[in-house]
Design a protein around this motif. Sequence first.
Motif, PDB file in Angstrom:
ATOM      1  N   GLU A  17      10.104 -25.439 -52.542  1.00  0.00           N
ATOM      2  CA  GLU A  17       9.943 -26.790 -53.411  1.00  0.00           C
ATOM      3  C   GLU A  17      10.386 -26.508 -54.826  1.00  0.00           C
ATOM      4  OE1 GLU A  17       6.828 -30.418 -53.084  1.00  0.00           O
ATOM      5  OE2 GLU A  17       6.044 -28.471 -53.513  1.00  0.00           O
ATOM      6  N   PRO A  18       9.942 -25.374 -55.547  1.00  0.00           N
ATOM      7  CA  PRO A  18      10.276 -25.258 -56.808  1.00  0.00           C
ATOM      8  C   PRO A  18      11.760 -25.457 -57.148  1.00  0.00           C
ATOM      9  CG  PRO A  18       8.371 -23.775 -55.957  1.00  0.00           C
ATOM     10  CD  PRO A  18       9.154 -24.279 -54.986  1.00  0.00           C
ATOM     11  N   HIS A  19      12.750 -25.215 -56.356  1.00  0.00           N
ATOM     12  CA  HIS A  19      14.008 -25.534 -56.694  1.00  0.00           C
ATOM     13  C   HIS A  19      14.760 -26.238 -55.859  1.00  0.00           C
ATOM     14  CE1 HIS A  19      14.932 -22.808 -53.250  1.00  0.00           C
ATOM     15  NE2 HIS A  19      13.940 -22.200 -53.519  1.00  0.00           N
ATOM     16  N   PRO A  20      15.925 -26.707 -56.159  1.00  0.00           N
ATOM     17  CA  PRO A  20      16.871 -27.464 -55.228  1.00  0.00           C
ATOM     18  C   PRO A  20      17.033 -26.895 -53.865  1.00  0.00           C
ATOM     19  CG  PRO A  20      17.918 -27.260 -57.454  1.00  0.00           C
ATOM     20  CD  PRO A  20      16.847 -26.375 -57.339  1.00  0.00           C
ATOM     21  N   LEU A  39      12.273 -14.979 -47.641  1.00  0.00           N
ATOM     22  CA  LEU A  39      11.068 -15.161 -48.479  1.00  0.00           C
ATOM     23  C   LEU A  39      11.567 -16.196 -49.350  1.00  0.00           C
ATOM     24  CD1 LEU A  39       9.728 -12.065 -49.321  1.00  0.00           C
ATOM     25  CD2 LEU A  39       8.951 -13.050 -47.686  1.00  0.00           C
ATOM     26  N   ASP A  40      10.790 -17.200 -49.771  1.00  0.00           N
ATOM     27  CA  ASP A  40      10.869 -18.510 -50.673  1.00  0.00           C
ATOM     28  C   ASP A  40       9.444 -18.925 -51.388  1.00  0.00           C
ATOM     29  OD1 ASP A  40      12.349 -20.112 -52.282  1.00  0.00           O
ATOM     30  OD2 ASP A  40      13.490 -20.951 -50.758  1.00  0.00           O
ATOM     31  N   ASP A  41       9.801 -19.511 -52.488  1.00  0.00           N
ATOM     32  CA  ASP A  41       8.685 -19.808 -53.220  1.00  0.00           C
ATOM     33  C   ASP A  41       7.781 -21.044 -52.366  1.00  0.00           C
ATOM     34  OD1 ASP A  41       9.422 -18.620 -55.535  1.00  0.00           O
ATOM     35  OD2 ASP A  41      11.055 -19.774 -55.546  1.00  0.00           O
ATOM     36  N   CYS A  42       6.638 -20.667 -52.809  1.00  0.00           N
ATOM     37  CA  CYS A  42       5.662 -22.013 -52.237  1.00  0.00           C
ATOM     38  C   CYS A  42       5.332 -22.831 -53.554  1.00  0.00           C
ATOM     39  CB  CYS A  42       4.217 -21.207 -51.757  1.00  0.00           C
ATOM     40  SG  CYS A  42       2.869 -22.489 -51.099  1.00  0.00           S
ATOM     41  N   GLY A  43       5.560 -24.309 -53.195  1.00  0.00           N
ATOM     42  CA  GLY A  43       5.350 -24.958 -54.134  1.00  0.00           C
ATOM     43  C   GLY A  43       4.131 -25.858 -54.071  1.00  0.00           C
TER      44      GLY A  43
END
Length: 69
Positions: A17-20, A39-43
């Motif tokens: 969520e923190p990025h497009p 892996l990706d960010d948790c928003g």
Amino acid sequence: MIAINQGQCGLCVHFGEPHPATPTLTQIHTSKQAPETFLDDCGHPKHAPLHLKVSAMSGCDGFTPTAQA
């Protein structure tokens, strides 16, 4: 590739969520499969200050399904 189910981060609106949106995120949402090492960010509002990196198969009580899920 691993199968992603409802309740797992890969199908949550807060995953990445923190990025497009990226092509990989879109693919995960539509195919319900993800690379094992992705892996990706948790928003999620409770977790965003921690800048967590989570896998698509992770999960938490804050799960909110994506429109595609």
